[in-house]
Scaffold this active site. Structure first.
Site, PDB file in Angstrom:
ATOM      1  N   GLU A  34      14.408 -52.290  30.957  1.00  0.00           N
ATOM      2  CA  GLU A  34      13.975 -53.543  30.318  1.00  0.00           C
ATOM      3  C   GLU A  34      14.558 -54.779  30.986  1.00  0.00           C
ATOM      4  OE1 GLU A  34      14.518 -50.787  28.658  1.00  0.00           O
ATOM      5  OE2 GLU A  34      12.760 -50.514  27.382  1.00  0.00           O
ATOM      6  N   PHE A  75       9.178 -51.914  21.711  1.00  0.00           N
ATOM      7  CA  PHE A  75       9.579 -52.201  20.330  1.00  0.00           C
ATOM      8  C   PHE A  75      10.532 -53.399  20.386  1.00  0.00           C
ATOM      9  CE2 PHE A  75       8.411 -48.436  17.661  1.00  0.00           C
ATOM     10  CZ  PHE A  75       7.908 -47.617  18.649  1.00  0.00           C
ATOM     11  N   GLU A 110       6.367 -50.647  30.056  1.00  0.00           N
ATOM     12  CA  GLU A 110       6.484 -49.193  30.099  1.00  0.00           C
ATOM     13  C   GLU A 110       5.254 -48.545  29.469  1.00  0.00           C
ATOM     14  OE1 GLU A 110      10.272 -48.517  28.175  1.00  0.00           O
ATOM     15  OE2 GLU A 110      11.197 -49.951  29.542  1.00  0.00           O
ATOM     16  N   ASP A 146      13.063 -54.019  18.785  1.00  0.00           N
ATOM     17  CA  ASP A 146      14.463 -53.581  18.729  1.00  0.00           C
ATOM     18  C   ASP A 146      15.060 -53.505  20.132  1.00  0.00           C
ATOM     19  OD1 ASP A 146      14.288 -51.919  15.759  1.00  0.00           O
ATOM     20  OD2 ASP A 146      12.461 -52.062  16.938  1.00  0.00           O
ATOM     21  N   PHE A 147      14.219 -53.192  21.113  1.00  0.00           N
ATOM     22  CA  PHE A 147      14.724 -53.009  22.479  1.00  0.00           C
ATOM     23  C   PHE A 147      15.026 -54.341  23.160  1.00  0.00           C
ATOM     24  CE2 PHE A 147      11.595 -49.146  22.771  1.00  0.00           C
ATOM     25  CZ  PHE A 147      12.227 -48.545  21.706  1.00  0.00           C
ATOM     26  N   HIS A 185      13.783 -48.702  15.344  1.00  0.00           N
ATOM     27  CA  HIS A 185      12.402 -48.898  15.791  1.00  0.00           C
ATOM     28  C   HIS A 185      11.571 -49.652  14.757  1.00  0.00           C
ATOM     29  CE1 HIS A 185      13.358 -45.922  18.860  1.00  0.00           C
ATOM     30  NE2 HIS A 185      12.192 -46.099  19.418  1.00  0.00           N
TER      31      HIS A 185
HETATM   32  C1  LIG Z   1      15.551 -49.036  25.752  1.00  0.00           C
HETATM   33  C2  LIG Z   1      14.352 -48.251  25.385  1.00  0.00           C
HETATM   34  N1  LIG Z   1      13.213 -48.426  26.074  1.00  0.00           N
HETATM   35  C3  LIG Z   1      12.114 -47.728  25.764  1.00  0.00           C
HETATM   36  C4  LIG Z   1      12.129 -46.819  24.743  1.00  0.00           C
HETATM   37  C5  LIG Z   1      10.858 -46.083  24.355  1.00  0.00           C
HETATM   38  N2  LIG Z   1      10.939 -44.707  24.756  1.00  0.00           N
HETATM   39  C6  LIG Z   1      11.300 -43.765  23.891  1.00  0.00           C
HETATM   40  S1  LIG Z   1      11.371 -42.255  24.593  1.00  0.00           S
HETATM   41  C7  LIG Z   1      10.919 -42.870  26.086  1.00  0.00           C
HETATM   42  C8  LIG Z   1      10.797 -41.954  27.240  1.00  0.00           C
HETATM   43  C9  LIG Z   1      12.100 -41.354  27.573  1.00  0.00           C
HETATM   44  O1  LIG Z   1      11.958 -40.488  28.622  1.00  0.00           O
HETATM   45  P1  LIG Z   1      13.079 -39.454  29.019  1.00  0.00           P
HETATM   46  O2  LIG Z   1      14.383 -40.166  29.154  1.00  0.00           O
HETATM   47  O3  LIG Z   1      12.601 -38.697  30.178  1.00  0.00           O
HETATM   48  O4  LIG Z   1      13.244 -38.495  27.767  1.00  0.00           O
HETATM   49  P2  LIG Z   1      12.200 -37.472  27.128  1.00  0.00           P
HETATM   50  O5  LIG Z   1      11.463 -38.237  26.070  1.00  0.00           O
HETATM   51  O6  LIG Z   1      11.345 -36.951  28.219  1.00  0.00           O
HETATM   52  O7  LIG Z   1      13.044 -36.419  26.504  1.00  0.00           O
HETATM   53  C10 LIG Z   1      10.713 -44.222  26.011  1.00  0.00           C
HETATM   54  C11 LIG Z   1      10.291 -45.077  27.129  1.00  0.00           C
HETATM   55  C12 LIG Z   1      13.340 -46.665  24.035  1.00  0.00           C
HETATM   56  N3  LIG Z   1      13.446 -45.810  23.000  1.00  0.00           N
HETATM   57  N4  LIG Z   1      14.434 -47.373  24.389  1.00  0.00           N
END
Ligand SMILES: Cc1ncc(C[n+]2csc(CCOP(=O)(O)OP(=O)(O)O)c2C)c(N)n1
Ligand SMILES: Cc1ncc(C[n+]2csc(CCOP(=O)(O)OP(=O)(O)O)c2C)c(N)n1
Ligand SMILES: [Mg+2]
Ligand SMILES: [Mg+2]
Lengths: 325, 340, 325, 340
Positions: free
Chosen positions: A60, A83, A29, A85-86, A129
């Protein structure tokens, strides 16, 4: 030798292997166009193009599943889980699929892939995290587990992991990304399963991993200087395969073992090493085995709290100076 | 009959040649007789552990099996005997594995739920719901990346459509336009629970196709011709870069979920109705209708019976696996050492 | 006292608590109409109706997520994950959400729920349906971990888990479901965090869990009879909270520790106990700490192979008789 | 402008009373000014760690916040400052938590990504994508079971629609007819990747509604009135047993994904176009159009500014958390002991 940061060493290791072997592909990602949220993969998209360096949806299970399917059929994928954690959201693919397929198929299936992930605390990111989950990985038969502490090891062990025929979970230490160190120029490949003795002493053997290696080294200096306690420091580097030869020899020499673990206490990797020593090195021990770990709690977020959970240099010095003479 | 009434009618013979038709007939029979034998063997307590038969669902594995290229890849579930055999895996290897013998496809290490024969493109049977969908996508990615025009075919059940990995795999495959065919065998039940009791839509796969920008495809999974035609069409498209497909094939398992299950949760008469639509029964009738000679079919039936008997004896004659195998093949070096 | 099977004790424990407390609800796959694939919940639907006993889609994340959300808002759900191997598909909900929420919210959120799951091997189900993953659970701060060996403990500890204000992962041993034993009649509630000394000896302390308790007891008989080695057997019963008082006392008495673990070797629960003993009980030890575990491999399926991986009575007898005198 | 052009036009005043409108205005302002302050504070290095602002997305949190009953439940993400404040959580508590102070909502233990105030129905901010959707469903189940007519509202981003838990939660909520409203805030981006690059459909939530037998709903997430009306409608339906809804609200974040992100991946001019449609700007204009007096709005602006200033000072004055807290609240007994 060039001085690189730990994060630059990640990109260097991947680039070295991608340049060498067309089968190496990289997915995750925000890893391609953005170069990763930790900027550890900047430049790879430009160098290797969008067919080999790919941005993925927040999926994931699909990322690791796709990496596995590709590995089974001839590619050598590197997958990033942002991370560590994921890993919990795709743990089935790691623990039940990737790790077990070769064995279940009696050797028919190979899964040569690397899962890179940012592990550990110190960034005030809170309990979801900041975890150190190297012990989750070590508990799974069929997956190799690597966690480098220095930029040179990042490059060398990452290259070795990519070339390995077995799946490797490669833990990068989040709070070391900007740490700088000398890294060999040109093609550089290390070997999995070799611990490294960074310092030899006579009173006690400290066994540590990743960030804790740096703290152990610093603590050892202070223990020597201020307490007259002379410590060996072993950087485990890879939990699986585990270099028990080196660890047993060093503990036998000093008669004492201290593990420094960032993972929370229960069933940490240090427990495994402690149990090996308590069996195979029992008669050489001069005193109790000591484990210094993050307490068995979710990690708190505020700086003051976080700094008092992950083993600090001060805590290491204090524990060892009080318990070892 | 629960579920959608499948469409009727044979394909014009012009479309599917009689050689292919005989192959479809033979293959369905192989799957049927081999699995019936597996059932006998566990009644004789020669098969330990569990075992999930797909009696009644053979047209799907066979339709794809015949349509696939030898270098295509199959990914299937714990209910994967048929799909593995349909790629040409040895019956002795399959029965031997079920019996935990040395001659088993996996040397007794995987068991009934993990049948695999990489040499035949049978890339594994996966026993945790959902996981193999993204894995199949990954194989398709590898084919796409290397330009081999191979296709990955991924079989799974109706119940599998409600787990997260289904969703991730579908979206992922579509955005990367991967040559993967997802085949949902809707046999109306999860283990013991009707799929309709736990699913927001009537057709658990097809009614979700639009969520991935895919065509809605429901076929009669008991009609080997229809399966074969559908398989050919979408695999061809995938080979040409047209991306994935999601196919829902309506079918029914004649037996319980696994050896432990008497399947008493089924409404009275349901099984009987589906037995009327037994894929092998209807296919045999069709072949006769289309002018095949009874004797040809009899010959095939006898050949397959002999084949199953032979495989059974070979598997029975095989020893229990050597204990050395326990510590082999965890790692690529052939061993199991986690330390030096 | 009535004689119940282990599986009947599951239903009895749940029924006791559902009858007592309306907030207790039960959900899982094939648990209601079919009474569970192990027939451990037969009768509950009839007794408590479809609003309290619910069949679910194959959506483990939704099942545990729903249980968590319900627990946070006043219910006391019991969720079944059919095989413990499947915890991997919902590990995020267990490890990152259920376990951490109370701490992260500084005590605002309570998650009183029980996750029941069938754990362990011996059924020839192969590597994805036979794992012992109690060590995965023990490694997660914030979740209690219970694994009973006897029908009475099933009922009593399950009742205690349901009444507990914290989340509990309750491991039922697959191959013990038909094991029979005396179970107290009427309301019966045990206490979490208490190990039980089942047998006292003087030469060595065997610490075991679930199925391994039965094998340890049998081995102890043989060791006494045939080798003159007298063993204490401790049934740990709950890994978290861990009854270190009992374990330390028993090891101190015999001077030797042997753990018998069904989980694969690395980072097993026995390693944790070994490390505690090697620290806090070091000076009382008369010899090395021995761990007898399933080797660090995925579990093979064929009966002959499986029987030679999970610790057997014969292997326990052999190891102990060779190494302890 | 990327994404769907949101529908224009103010609601007839008759539908939404002016008291409600002023509440919507005030709340949007509170969220905006408090988060702007958060931004200032981390420029001053008073906020450590990360922090995800929803500047530009306030109409959604506010529209729901005003429409919800005090005993309804909010479940939100790491980008949850606004949603938590919108339930009435203290600004001091929010800013204090971001700064890692004792007065923080979570005593400094959770941090910016986990804001929670159970006393206000703010049931937590979840930092691992997808997890809180099934958790919200569970809360809704509890409301349904106890017959309380409470509703659970679950906010998440466009990127979240591609993870497995989304799929499981939607199907699960529909089959159990749970009173839960899933609100997808489509701000066009995951972290740095445009959602369109990784999603098989144009509207990542709405185009999947049919897969769960739900109505397709896309609204202008920058129009607080439209959000308020939609929230009211679907929450009422849910309270009456009508089951869940899935709402896709089109919006845009003015800042980067997190404090570390300069958001350079955006096409030139995109931000500017969306700033034109700043929810507070358009709402203010609408209020004036509808006859509200400028002075009233000014008063509100001044009040909110003062409120934020006060909260800032209070948070700054608060001490770092006591170290004792480290070992508190792992368990219900208040402690962290895993052994006796
Ligand atoms: C399972 C997981 N994968 C990746 C992440 C890292 N991550 C945090 S926010 C994000 C983007 C999320 O996008 P969206 O759902 O559109 O929400 P926005 O941040 O735009 O509010 C990612 C990939 C995470 N927190 N959890
Ligand atoms: C993640 C996971 N959950 C539950 C199970 C247990 N299980 C095995 S088969 C099955 C039913 C699957 O139903 P379906 O997908 O319709 O396939 P079918 O068995 O009908 O072929 C279940 C629930 C599992 N193996 N994996
Ligand atoms: Mg089915
Ligand atoms: Mg977004």
């Amino acid at each position: 030798m060039a001085e690189l940061t730990y994060r630059e060493a990640v990109a260097a290791g991947i680039a070295q292997e991608m340049a060498r072997d067309d089968r190496v592909v990289f997915l995750g990602e925000d890893v391609a166009h953005a170069g990763g949220v930790f900027k550890a993969t900047v430049g790879l998209l430009d160098q290797f193009g969008p067919l080999r360096v790919r941005d993925c949806p927040i999926s994931e299970q699909a990322i690791l599943g796709a990496a596995m399917g590709a590995a089974m059929t001839g590619l050598r994928p590197i997958a990033e889980i942002m991370f560590s954690d994921f890993l919990a959201v795709c743990w089935d693919i790691v623990a039940n699929e990737i790790a077990k397929s070769r064995y279940m198929t009696n050797g028919q299936v190979s899964v040569p892939l690397v899962i890179r992930t940012a592990n550990g605390g110190g960034s005030r990111f809170g309990a979801q995290h900041s975890q150190s989950v190297e012990n989750w990985a070590m508990a799974i038969p069929g997956i190799k587990v690597v966690a480098p502490a220095f930029p040179a090891d990042v490059k060398g062990l990452l290259a070795a992991s990519i070339r390995d025929e077995d799946p490797v979970l490669f833990f990068e230490q989040k709070s070391l990304y900007s740490f700088k160190g000398e890294v060999p120029d040109g093609e550089y490949v290390d070997e999995l399963g070799k611990a490294r003795v960074l310092r030899q002493g006579k009173d006690c053997t400290i066994v540590a991993l990743a960030l804790m290696v740096h703290r152990a080294l610093e603590a050892a200096e202070i223990l020597e200087r201020e307490h007259g306690i002379s410590c060996t420091v072993v950087d485990v580097r890879s939990l699986v395969p585990l270099d028990t030869v080196t660890i047993l020899a060093e503990v036998a020499r000093t008669g004492r073992l201290v593990t420094i673990e960032e993972n929370p206490r229960l069933c940490g990797w240090g427990a495994e090493i402690a149990s090996i020593i308590a069996d195979e090195c029992f008669w050489e021990l001069d005193g109790p085995i000591i484990r210094i770990t993050t307490p068995h709690i979710p990690l708190p977020s505020a700086d003051r709290l976080e700094d008092n959970t992950i083993p600090s240099v001060a805590r290491i010095v204090q524990e060892i100076s009080q318990r070892i003479d | 009959m629960t579920g959608t009434t499948p469409k009727k009618g044979a394909a014009p013979i012009s479309e599917i040649g009689s050689e292919t038709r005989l192959a479809l007939f033979r293959m369905q029979l192989e799957l049927r007789l081999c699995e019936k034998r597996a059932y006998d063997l566990f009644l004789q307590n020669l098969i330990k552990g569990t075992s999930h038969l797909s009696l009644g669902q053979e047209a799907i594995a066979a339709g794809f099996g015949v349509a696939m290229r030898p270098d295509d890849w199959t990914f299937c579930t714990y209910r994967g005997h048929a799909h593995t055999l349909a790629r040409g895996a040895s019956m002795t290897g399959v029965l031997g594995e079920l019996m935990g013998r040395e001659c088993g496809l996996l040397g007794g290490k995987g068991g009934s739920m993990h049948l695999t024969d990489v040499s035949k493109g049978a890339m594994g049977s996966y026993a945790i719901i959902g996981a193999h969908l993204p894995i199949a996508a990954g194989a398709a990615w590898s084919a796409q990346y290397r330009g081999t025009e191979q296709v990955a075919v991924c079989f799974f059940g109706d119940g599998t459509t409600n787990i997260g990995a289904f969703h991730e795999a579908l979206n992922f495959s579509v955005i990367w336009k991967l040559p993967v065919i997802f085949v949902c065998e809707n046999n109306l039940y999860m283990e013991y629970t009707p799929i309709s009791a736990v699913t927001a839509v009537e057709h658990p796969a097809a009614d979700r196709a639009a969520a991935y920008n895919l065509e809605r495809v429901v076929i009669d999974g008991n009609d080997a011709d229809e399966v074969y035609r559908t398989a050919t069409k979408f695999m061809n498209r995938a080979r040409q870069g047209g991306g994935p497909a999601l196919i829902e094939a309506m079918t029914y398992r004649h037996s319980g979920h696994s050896r432990a299950d008497p399947a008493q949760y089924r409404p009275k008469g349901e099984l009987e109705q589906w037995l009327e639509r037994d894929p092998i029964k209807i296919y045999r009738e069709r072949l006769l209708e289309l002018g095949m000679v009874e004797a040809t079919l009899r010959d095939i039936e006898e050949e397959v019976t002999a084949q199953v008997n032979e495989a059974t004896e070979a598997a029975k004659a095989s020893a229990a696996p050597d204990l050395a195998g326990i510590h082999q093949h965890v790692w690529a070096d052939g061993g199991a050492a986690w330390r030096n």
